[in-house]
Design an enzyme around this catalytic site. Structure first.
Site, PDB file in Angstrom:
ATOM      1  N   ASP A  81       9.201  -3.488  20.148  1.00  0.00           N
ATOM      2  CA  ASP A  81       9.767  -2.198  20.555  1.00  0.00           C
ATOM      3  C   ASP A  81      10.389  -2.295  21.943  1.00  0.00           C
ATOM      4  O   ASP A  81      11.440  -1.700  22.220  1.00  0.00           O
ATOM      5  CB  ASP A  81       8.680  -1.117  20.558  1.00  0.00           C
TER       6      ASP A  81
ATOM      7  N   TYR B  56      13.735  -3.969  21.722  1.00  0.00           N
ATOM      8  CA  TYR B  56      14.703  -3.052  21.124  1.00  0.00           C
ATOM      9  C   TYR B  56      15.162  -2.021  22.155  1.00  0.00           C
ATOM     10  O   TYR B  56      16.357  -1.732  22.279  1.00  0.00           O
ATOM     11  CB  TYR B  56      14.072  -2.345  19.929  1.00  0.00           C
TER      12      TYR B  56
ATOM     13  N   GLU C 203      11.917   7.261 -11.006  1.00  0.00           N
ATOM     14  CA  GLU C 203      11.765   7.174  -9.556  1.00  0.00           C
ATOM     15  C   GLU C 203      10.848   8.280  -9.066  1.00  0.00           C
ATOM     16  O   GLU C 203      10.666   9.300  -9.738  1.00  0.00           O
ATOM     17  CB  GLU C 203      13.136   7.281  -8.870  1.00  0.00           C
TER      18      GLU C 203
ATOM     19  N   LYS D 100       9.617  11.579  -7.251  1.00  0.00           N
ATOM     20  CA  LYS D 100      10.270  12.846  -6.910  1.00  0.00           C
ATOM     21  C   LYS D 100       9.847  13.218  -5.496  1.00  0.00           C
ATOM     22  O   LYS D 100       8.750  13.702  -5.256  1.00  0.00           O
ATOM     23  CB  LYS D 100       9.878  13.951  -7.886  1.00  0.00           C
TER      24      LYS D 100
ATOM     25  N   CYS E 148     -12.110  24.147  28.416  1.00  0.00           N
ATOM     26  CA  CYS E 148     -11.478  23.321  29.443  1.00  0.00           C
ATOM     27  C   CYS E 148     -11.600  24.036  30.777  1.00  0.00           C
ATOM     28  O   CYS E 148     -11.338  25.244  30.879  1.00  0.00           O
ATOM     29  CB  CYS E 148     -10.007  23.093  29.092  1.00  0.00           C
TER      30      CYS E 148
END
Length: 690
Positions: free
Chosen positions: A56, A59, A139, A141, A444
């Site tokens: 990565d 790239y 194939e 769906k 939190c």
């Protein structure tokens, strides 16, 4: 797709490059062409074959170099991989006519119906004199959004949603950001080509995207299909670019005169031209083969990286398809053999901890979508840390989902799981502040210093139930927080036009409109202010009761729990939470910061107002006055506005399209009814102007 020959960026590409200023324009142009070719190849390996050839980081280095060169030497191109980052927002999606009709397909979950389809196909072909071979291409769906992709001279010209089958929405700018859609075709494509594909969001990417939405306080998508559809219809392509979509091509609408004989030939060609197809597609010669394929895909459904809801069976020979033709709605040569809906039992794919605007942490299970009482569910609450431990639930477990009161989905029990349970975090997943426990609940401690709490606090502050600041919606709040312009509520009042126009999608007019709306909120009604600052269990009605009782914000801040319990409708639990809120040093600071920024809540008329002791109920709609505004008007002048009629109700106000039950109850209790004109007269008699 074969690797480009003599391309230095395909294998072991460099991580550093010569300075742009040292390059001759011709050298830069050649480097740009090499980079584009290499990036297209690496996109193919990553997005279509799931077999990346480079890291990565390598790239990213190539991509950044291409961006740099295109900018420095003005070498931008509509077919460049850099176009996938998204363009400027558009005003609206245009309607475009399809090259060829995009019809629906007849479907059923019964094998008998598929066999009847096969018999019908064979019978009609025989009657027509067709004597060629009969076989089917089967194939998956896909459960996504169907699109038409049109290419001219090998380059993507437009992308259009299915719409009504004849025309759809032009989503070209958004489709350009999908890396599995080639911007420029490979091999020997026809000069003009139209293909049909399905845009979808892979399951893993869907769960990651929903986790991110929940953690920042946004509502998650219900399922990958809705996520894909909503993303593809975005008016801002940069939003689409940041959402993980994929596209599979499964049909040719116009082959530019190539004259293919079978669908298998079409499939081989579109793969050669650079489109992504599904590896599970299979040719069968009979209905038995089609049924077996569907059953196999049903068994493999949970292991696939994307959602499917059945299989599609199509005649392979194109001349046979032409012989059969189509009805106005569906082709006679295709059939969808669908899966039964998943029911109640599903798999936990992730557990994410959501941070509410008050700091409460709620664990949420992200699920494979499942049908529960006729509603598709993809998330369920786990309530609190103790509930997780009690259930023994963890990621990967098979669970049964129920809906509390047929509304809120929750995990009822673990059917199949490992030992132990999900470990609740010791710190906030957003800001890493310590977590405090209050009985079974967790909070939190970061306050509005936590970005999740801050976002939700601002959204709540600006909502209609708060100060009703027009233009300060979810997207705007995200931009203000992420840019660092707003780190606390009071920062809203120090924003400038220069701050806003630097943000994506903002212009001088929108900036001035928002600033004017913020400025108009500096002298809010006391009840609106109380409702806006996120006091636990204090909505607009309770806020109005408190405002009427105490009159000023200073009196409310100074009130203790005993004094708060004197307010009508406030019990010991709510009084305790309100007192705790105002005893918090941080919450007092927030209020003081707002007042220092120029926000001054207006004193309210205290008990003994002109409508004191009068209770109103509303049904139907009023002209020029929302239900919420009517309630606020009544409460501001000492009255009460409740949702149900009882013997204590003084007036039922009946607007347009009223409900029957409230009027019947009013008749039973002898409650007088008022239309809007009579209400306005009554208020005027009390010196109240609507």
């Amino acid at each position: 797709m074969d690797p480009p020959e003599d391309n230095p960026y395909v294998r072991d590409p460099p991580r550093s490059f010569d300075p742009v200023d040292d390059l001759h324009p011709e050298t830069a142009k050649q480097q740009v062409e090499h980079l584009r070719g290499a990036i297209r190849y690496h996109d193919h390996r990553y997005y279509e074959r799931a077999d990346p050839a480079i890291s990565d980081r390598a790239y990213d280095a190539l991509f950044e170099r291409l961006l740099e060169l295109e900018e420095a030497f003005d070498l931008r191109s509509e077919t460049s991989p850099t176009r996938r980052v998204g363009g400027r927002p558009i005003d609206e999606l245009e309607t475009v006519e399809h090259v060829a009709p995009m019809r629906s397909i007849d479907s059923s979950v019964e094998a008998a119906d598929l066999r009847a389809f096969d018999e019908r196909v064979r019978g009609q072909l025989s009657e027509s004199g067709y004597d060629g071979p009969i076989g089917y291409l089967c194939e998956p769906k896909f459960d996504g959004l169907s699109v038409e992709l049109v290419y001219e001279d090998g380059e993507l010209d437009r992308a259009v949603t299915r719409g009504d089958g004849t025309e759809g929405d032009d989503v070209t700018a958004n489709v350009r950001t999908i890396r599995s859609v080639p911007l420029e075709l490979q091999g020997d494509p026809p000069l003009s080509l139209a293909v049909r594909g399905e845009v979808l969001m892979p399951k893993a990417a869907f769960q990651v995207h929903n986790r991110e939405r929940i953690e920042r306080g946004d509502d998650p998508f219900a399922n990958p299909r809705n996520a894909a559809a909503g993303t593809l219809r975005q008016l801002d392509p940069s939003v689409t670019a940041n959402r993980p979509l994929a596209c599979f091509v499964f049909g040719v609408l116009d082959d530019g005169g190539r004259g293919f004989e079978t669908r298998r030939e079409q499939r081989t060609a579109v793969e050669r031209w650079g489109f992504r197809t599904d590896e599970h597609t299979r040719f069968v010669e009979s209905a038995d083969g089609a049924v077996a394929f569907r059953d196999e895909m049903l068994d493999r459904r949970n292991d696939l990286g994307y959602e499917i809801d059945g299989t599609v069976i199509k005649l392979d020979r194109l001349d046979a398809c032409e012989t059969l033709g189509s009805t106005a709605r569906a082709p006679r040569w295709a059939f969808a053999y669908k899966f039964p809906a998943r029911s109640e039992v599903t798999t936990v794919r992730d557990i994410v901890v959501q941070v509410g605007r008050t700091g409460r942490l709620t664990p949420v299970a992200l699920l494979d979508p499942v049908d529960v009482s006729g509603v598709e569910v993809s998330r369920a609450t786990l309530h609190n840390p103790d509930q997780i431990t009690e259930l023994g639930v963890d990621v990967g477990d098979t669970v049964r989902i129920k809906r509390a009161g047929d509304v809120i989905p929750y995990v009822e029990t673990v059917i199949d799981g490992g030992e132990g349970s999900f470990q609740f975090p010791a710190s906030c997943p957003v800001c890493e502040s310590p977590i405090e426990r209050d009985g079974p609940m967790a909070f939190c401690t970061g306050g509005v210093g936590c970005p999740a709490q801050l976002r939700r606090a601002i959204q709540h502050y600006a909502a209609r139930t708060g100060l009703d600041i027009d233009g300060l919606g979810e997207k705007a709040v995200d931009q203000l927080v992420e840019s660092g312009l707003v780190e606390r509520l009071s920062d809203l009042y120090s924003l400038s036009a220069d701050d806003l126009v630097d943000l994506d999608g903002w212009g001088a007019t929108s900036a001035q409109n928002l600033l004017a709306a913020i400025d108009a909120s500096r002298e809010p009604e006391l009840a609106a202010f109380l409702s806006a600052i996120s006091i636990p269990n204090v909505g607009r009605a309770t806020a109005a009761d408190i405002a009427r009782h105490f009159g000023t914000v200073d009196s409310i801040v100074a009130a203790d729990e005993v004094e708060l319990r004197e307010v009508d409708g406030i019990g010991p639990t709510v009084a305790s939470e309100i007192a705790e809120f105002f005893n918090s040093e941080r919450n007092r600071e927030v209020i003081e910061e707002l007042r220092e920024a120029g926000v001054e809540p207006q004193a309210a008329e205290t008990a003994g107002g002109t409508l004191e002791g009068t209770t109103f109920v509303f049904t139907g709609s009023l002209d020029g006055l929302s239900r919420e505004e009517a309630h606020e008007l009544i409460e501001r002048h000492g009255g009460s506005a409740t949702s149900s009629v009882s013997g204590n109700t003084d007036y039922l106000v009946v607007g347009d399209d009223p409900g029957r039950s409230k009027r019947e109850t009013a008749d039973e209790h002898g409650v007088p009814t008022l239309d809007q004109s009579a209400l306005e007269t009554l208020l005027a008699d009390h010196g109240i102007e609507v």
